[in-house]
Design an enzyme around this catalytic site. Structure first.
Site, PDB file in Angstrom:
ATOM      1  N   LYS A 174      76.332  56.964  84.847  1.00 26.48           N
ATOM      2  CA  LYS A 174      77.276  58.102  84.811  1.00 26.48           C
ATOM      3  C   LYS A 174      78.558  57.763  85.583  1.00 26.48           C
ATOM      4  O   LYS A 174      79.661  58.016  85.117  1.00 26.48           O
ATOM      5  CB  LYS A 174      76.618  59.363  85.407  1.00 26.48           C
ATOM      6  CG  LYS A 174      75.325  59.771  84.724  1.00 26.48           C
ATOM      7  CD  LYS A 174      74.731  61.030  85.314  1.00 26.48           C
ATOM      8  CE  LYS A 174      74.281  60.896  86.758  1.00 26.48           C
ATOM      9  NZ  LYS A 174      73.129  59.962  86.952  1.00 26.48           N
ATOM     10  N   ARG A 189      72.744  70.084  87.601  1.00 23.12           N
ATOM     11  CA  ARG A 189      71.524  69.305  87.808  1.00 23.12           C
ATOM     12  C   ARG A 189      70.275  70.164  87.824  1.00 23.12           C
ATOM     13  O   ARG A 189      69.171  69.653  87.947  1.00 23.12           O
ATOM     14  CB  ARG A 189      71.647  68.616  89.155  1.00 23.12           C
ATOM     15  CG  ARG A 189      71.337  67.153  89.134  1.00 23.12           C
ATOM     16  CD  ARG A 189      71.687  66.641  90.504  1.00 23.12           C
ATOM     17  NE  ARG A 189      71.263  65.328  90.741  1.00 23.12           N
ATOM     18  CZ  ARG A 189      72.065  64.272  90.683  1.00 23.12           C
ATOM     19  NH1 ARG A 189      73.316  64.403  90.337  1.00 23.12           N
ATOM     20  NH2 ARG A 189      71.592  63.096  90.976  1.00 23.12           N
ATOM     21  N   ARG A 195      72.379  47.813  92.654  1.00 20.27           N
ATOM     22  CA  ARG A 195      73.721  48.400  92.741  1.00 20.27           C
ATOM     23  C   ARG A 195      74.420  48.078  94.068  1.00 20.27           C
ATOM     24  O   ARG A 195      73.829  48.133  95.132  1.00 20.27           O
ATOM     25  CB  ARG A 195      73.648  49.917  92.581  1.00 20.27           C
ATOM     26  CG  ARG A 195      75.019  50.570  92.799  1.00 20.27           C
ATOM     27  CD  ARG A 195      75.100  51.984  92.346  1.00 20.27           C
ATOM     28  NE  ARG A 195      74.036  52.816  92.857  1.00 20.27           N
ATOM     29  CZ  ARG A 195      73.780  54.026  92.406  1.00 20.27           C
ATOM     30  NH1 ARG A 195      74.482  54.530  91.419  1.00 20.27           N
ATOM     31  NH2 ARG A 195      72.797  54.725  92.925  1.00 20.27           N
ATOM     32  N   ARG A 224      74.012  51.802  98.729  1.00 26.38           N
ATOM     33  CA  ARG A 224      73.849  53.232  99.010  1.00 26.38           C
ATOM     34  C   ARG A 224      72.528  53.471  99.725  1.00 26.38           C
ATOM     35  O   ARG A 224      71.518  52.867  99.363  1.00 26.38           O
ATOM     36  CB  ARG A 224      73.891  54.009  97.696  1.00 26.38           C
ATOM     37  CG  ARG A 224      75.079  54.937  97.620  1.00 26.38           C
ATOM     38  CD  ARG A 224      75.283  55.484  96.266  1.00 26.38           C
ATOM     39  NE  ARG A 224      74.217  56.391  95.846  1.00 26.38           N
ATOM     40  CZ  ARG A 224      74.260  57.083  94.723  1.00 26.38           C
ATOM     41  NH1 ARG A 224      75.289  56.956  93.913  1.00 26.38           N
ATOM     42  NH2 ARG A 224      73.272  57.889  94.391  1.00 26.38           N
ATOM     43  N   ARG A 281      63.969  60.281  93.670  1.00 24.50           N
ATOM     44  CA  ARG A 281      65.134  60.743  92.892  1.00 24.50           C
ATOM     45  C   ARG A 281      64.783  60.835  91.413  1.00 24.50           C
ATOM     46  O   ARG A 281      65.185  61.777  90.732  1.00 24.50           O
ATOM     47  CB  ARG A 281      66.308  59.775  93.096  1.00 24.50           C
ATOM     48  CG  ARG A 281      66.915  59.907  94.472  1.00 24.50           C
ATOM     49  CD  ARG A 281      67.823  58.743  94.806  1.00 24.50           C
ATOM     50  NE  ARG A 281      68.899  58.568  93.868  1.00 24.50           N
ATOM     51  CZ  ARG A 281      69.534  57.412  93.670  1.00 24.50           C
ATOM     52  NH1 ARG A 281      69.173  56.331  94.341  1.00 24.50           N
ATOM     53  NH2 ARG A 281      70.512  57.340  92.822  1.00 24.50           N
TER      54      ARG A 281
HETATM   55  P1  AP5 Z   1      75.898  53.986  88.065  1.00 24.14           P
HETATM   56  O1  AP5 Z   1      77.077  54.123  87.162  1.00 24.14           O
HETATM   57  O2  AP5 Z   1      76.129  53.948  89.540  1.00 24.14           O
HETATM   58  O3  AP5 Z   1      74.778  55.080  87.673  1.00 24.14           O
HETATM   59  P2  AP5 Z   1      74.730  56.645  87.924  1.00 24.14           P
HETATM   60  O4  AP5 Z   1      74.157  57.267  86.695  1.00 24.14           O
HETATM   61  O5  AP5 Z   1      76.068  57.141  88.373  1.00 24.14           O
HETATM   62  O6  AP5 Z   1      73.668  56.662  89.075  1.00 24.14           O
HETATM   63  P3  AP5 Z   1      73.601  57.475  90.438  1.00 24.14           P
HETATM   64  O7  AP5 Z   1      72.512  56.824  91.235  1.00 24.14           O
HETATM   65  O8  AP5 Z   1      74.950  57.572  91.080  1.00 24.14           O
HETATM   66  O9  AP5 Z   1      73.148  58.835  89.924  1.00 24.14           O
HETATM   67  P4  AP5 Z   1      72.492  59.929  90.770  1.00 24.14           P
HETATM   68  O10 AP5 Z   1      72.516  61.031  89.787  1.00 24.14           O
HETATM   69  O11 AP5 Z   1      71.191  59.592  91.364  1.00 24.14           O
HETATM   70  O12 AP5 Z   1      73.451  60.009  92.042  1.00 24.14           O
HETATM   71  P5  AP5 Z   1      74.514  61.089  92.528  1.00 24.14           P
HETATM   72  O13 AP5 Z   1      75.525  60.362  93.317  1.00 24.14           O
HETATM   73  O14 AP5 Z   1      74.952  61.964  91.409  1.00 24.14           O
HETATM   74  O15 AP5 Z   1      75.120  52.655  87.609  1.00 24.14           O
HETATM   75  C1  AP5 Z   1      73.955  52.239  88.293  1.00 24.14           C
HETATM   76  C2  AP5 Z   1      73.878  50.686  88.294  1.00 24.14           C
HETATM   77  O16 AP5 Z   1      73.696  50.231  86.947  1.00 24.14           O
HETATM   78  C3  AP5 Z   1      75.147  50.007  88.802  1.00 24.14           C
HETATM   79  O17 AP5 Z   1      74.790  48.889  89.561  1.00 24.14           O
HETATM   80  C4  AP5 Z   1      75.895  49.582  87.522  1.00 24.14           C
HETATM   81  O18 AP5 Z   1      76.661  48.425  87.736  1.00 24.14           O
HETATM   82  C5  AP5 Z   1      74.746  49.349  86.558  1.00 24.14           C
HETATM   83  N1  AP5 Z   1      75.066  49.689  85.177  1.00 24.14           N
HETATM   84  C6  AP5 Z   1      75.674  50.831  84.721  1.00 24.14           C
HETATM   85  N2  AP5 Z   1      75.764  50.812  83.373  1.00 24.14           N
HETATM   86  C7  AP5 Z   1      75.187  49.649  82.967  1.00 24.14           C
HETATM   87  C8  AP5 Z   1      74.963  49.060  81.665  1.00 24.14           C
HETATM   88  N3  AP5 Z   1      75.341  49.665  80.535  1.00 24.14           N
HETATM   89  N4  AP5 Z   1      74.338  47.859  81.637  1.00 24.14           N
HETATM   90  C9  AP5 Z   1      73.945  47.227  82.768  1.00 24.14           C
HETATM   91  N5  AP5 Z   1      74.136  47.731  84.026  1.00 24.14           N
HETATM   92  C10 AP5 Z   1      74.742  48.931  84.111  1.00 24.14           C
HETATM   93  O19 AP5 Z   1      73.611  62.001  93.491  1.00 24.14           O
HETATM   94  C11 AP5 Z   1      73.117  61.537  94.722  1.00 24.14           C
HETATM   95  C12 AP5 Z   1      72.408  62.664  95.452  1.00 24.14           C
HETATM   96  O20 AP5 Z   1      73.329  63.749  95.724  1.00 24.14           O
HETATM   97  C13 AP5 Z   1      71.256  63.332  94.698  1.00 24.14           C
HETATM   98  O21 AP5 Z   1      70.043  62.634  94.847  1.00 24.14           O
HETATM   99  C14 AP5 Z   1      71.226  64.711  95.357  1.00 24.14           C
HETATM  100  O22 AP5 Z   1      70.582  64.657  96.606  1.00 24.14           O
HETATM  101  C15 AP5 Z   1      72.699  65.014  95.590  1.00 24.14           C
HETATM  102  N6  AP5 Z   1      73.325  65.735  94.449  1.00 24.14           N
HETATM  103  C16 AP5 Z   1      74.291  65.234  93.618  1.00 24.14           C
HETATM  104  N7  AP5 Z   1      74.644  66.160  92.707  1.00 24.14           N
HETATM  105  C17 AP5 Z   1      73.884  67.262  92.961  1.00 24.14           C
HETATM  106  C18 AP5 Z   1      73.787  68.540  92.345  1.00 24.14           C
HETATM  107  N8  AP5 Z   1      74.526  68.863  91.259  1.00 24.14           N
HETATM  108  N9  AP5 Z   1      72.912  69.436  92.865  1.00 24.14           N
HETATM  109  C19 AP5 Z   1      72.172  69.136  93.947  1.00 24.14           C
HETATM  110  N10 AP5 Z   1      72.213  67.942  94.576  1.00 24.14           N
HETATM  111  C20 AP5 Z   1      73.053  67.011  94.085  1.00 24.14           C
END
Ligand code: AP5
Length: 239
Positions: A22, A97, A143, A176, A187
Site C-alpha cells: 500500500k 481498517r 522491509r 520498523r 498484525r
Molecule cells: P509496503 O509498501 O511497505 O507495504 P504496506 O502494505 O504499506 O505495509 P505496511 O506494513 O505499512 O502496512 P500496515 O497496514 O501493517 O502498516 P500501517 O503503517 O498502515 O511494502 C512492504 C514490503 O514489500 C517493502 O519492503 C516493499 O519494498 C515490498 N514490496 C512492495 N510491493 C512489492 C512487490 N510488488 N513486489 C515485491 N516486493 C514488494 O499501520 C501500522 C500500525 O498503525 C497498525 O498495526 C496499527 O497499529 C496502526 N494503524 C494504522 N492505521 C490504523 C487505523 N486506520 N486504525 C487503527 N490503527 C491503525
C-alpha cells in the site's frame, strides 16, 4: 483540457494486509496524479516519535501490532482530509481498517464541506491489494525504510544500490519496530479479524475492486491506475 495532475481524481482507498504494498504504491500514485497520500500508520508513528499525548496513548498498541482506537484515528483523518491539498482527491493508505471506520467515513463525506472541495458526492474508489500470505512475511521481514524521504526498500526484493543506504538521499535505512516476526503474526491476525470485514462492507455495496498485488511493482501500479481511471469522477462524467 485536463491532465492527470490537474483533474479531479476523488478519494482512493487502498485496502490490503500488512506488506501488500500500500505504501509503495501510494507513493507512485502520488507521483502520477499529484494528490496526497494519507497513511494513518505514518501519522500515528509521527505522533509516537514526537512524544505527543496521542503518541503516548497509541505507542504500545502499535508496537504490539494492535489497532489504535477508532475515534482517535477518525479524528486524525477528519482533520487531514479537509485540508486544501485534498481538493482534487487523496489516497487513504491503511484507512479505514474496521467496519466502524468505514461507516464513519461514508457519513463524514456526506458533509456539504466536501462539495466545496469539488469532490461532490463521489464515493471513494476502493481497491483491495491481494498478496499470498507467505509472500507477505518475506516482504515485511525484508522491509527497510528511509527516515528522511520515506522511500521503501526490501533487502530481498528491492534492495538499495548500497546496502543499508537510501538511493535518493544517502540516509541510513531503518527497520520498523513492528516488523519483528512475532509482531508481524499479530498484525496479520488483526487484519484478518478486523480489516477483512471492511472489504466485505464495500463488496456488499458493490464498491470493491481487487488488484493482484503479487506481481512486479510496475505491473501493480499499472493495474491500480487502470482501476482508478475506470472509476474516477472523470470516468463517471465529472471534471
Ligand atoms: P509496503 O509498501 O511497505 O507495504 P504496506 O502494505 O504499506 O505495509 P505496511 O506494513 O505499512 O502496512 P500496515 O497496514 O501493517 O502498516 P500501517 O503503517 O498502515 O511494502 C512492504 C514490503 O514489500 C517493502 O519492503 C516493499 O519494498 C515490498 N514490496 C512492495 N510491493 C512489492 C512487490 N510488488 N513486489 C515485491 N516486493 C514488494 O499501520 C501500522 C500500525 O498503525 C497498525 O498495526 C496499527 O497499529 C496502526 N494503524 C494504522 N492505521 C490504523 C487505523 N486506520 N486504525 C487503527 N490503527 C491503525
Amino acid at each position: 483540457m485536463t491532465d492527470e495532475t490537474s483533474r479531479n481524481v476523488g478519494p482512493i482507498i487502498l485496502l490490503g494486509p500488512p506488506g501488500a504494498g500500500k505504501g509503495t504504491q501510494s507513493k507512485r500514485i502520488v507521483q502520477h496524479y499529484q494528490i496526497p497520500q494519507i497513511s494513518t500508520g505514518d501519522l500515528l508513528r509521527e505522533e509516537v516519535q514526537r512524544g505527543t499525548e496521542v503518541g503516548k496513548q497509541v505507542g504500545s498498541q502499535l508496537a504490539a501490532g494492535r489497532l489504535a482506537p477508532d475515534d482517535l484515528v477518525n479524528r486524525m483523518v477528519a482533520e487531514r482530509i479537509r485540508r486544501a491539498d485534498c481538493a482534487r482527491g487523496y489516497i487513504l493508505d491503511g484507512f479505514p481498517r474496521t467496519p466502524a471506520q468505514a461507516g464513519w467515513l461514508d457519513e463524514y463525506l456526506k458533509q456539504p464541506f466536501f462539495d466545496n472541495l469539488r469532490q461532490g458526492k463521489h464515493l471513494p474508489i476502493v481497491i483491495r491489494m491481494d498478496v499470498d500470505y507467505n509472500q507477505l512475511l518475506h516482504r515485511l521481514t525484508g522491509r527497510r525504510t528511509c527516515p528522511a524521504c520515506g522511500r521503501i526498500y526490501n533487502v530481498y526484493l528491492q534492495p538499495p544500490r548500497v546496502a543499508g543506504i537510501c538511493d535518493v538521499d544517502g540516509s541510513k535505512l531503518e527497520i520498523r519496530s513492528d516488523d519483528r516476526e512475532e509482531v508481524i503474526q499479530d498484525r496479520l491476525a488483526a487484519y484478518e479479524r478486523q480489516t477483512r470485514p471492511v472489504a466485505e462492507y464495500y463488496q456488499g455495496q458493490g464498491r470493491l475492486q481487487i488488484v493482484n498485488a503479487d506481481q512486479p511493482v510496475d505491473k501493480v501500479t499499472e493495474d491500480l491506475i487502470r482501476e482508478i481511471e475506470a472509476h474516477s469522477p472523470a470516468a463517471a462524467g465529472g471534471s
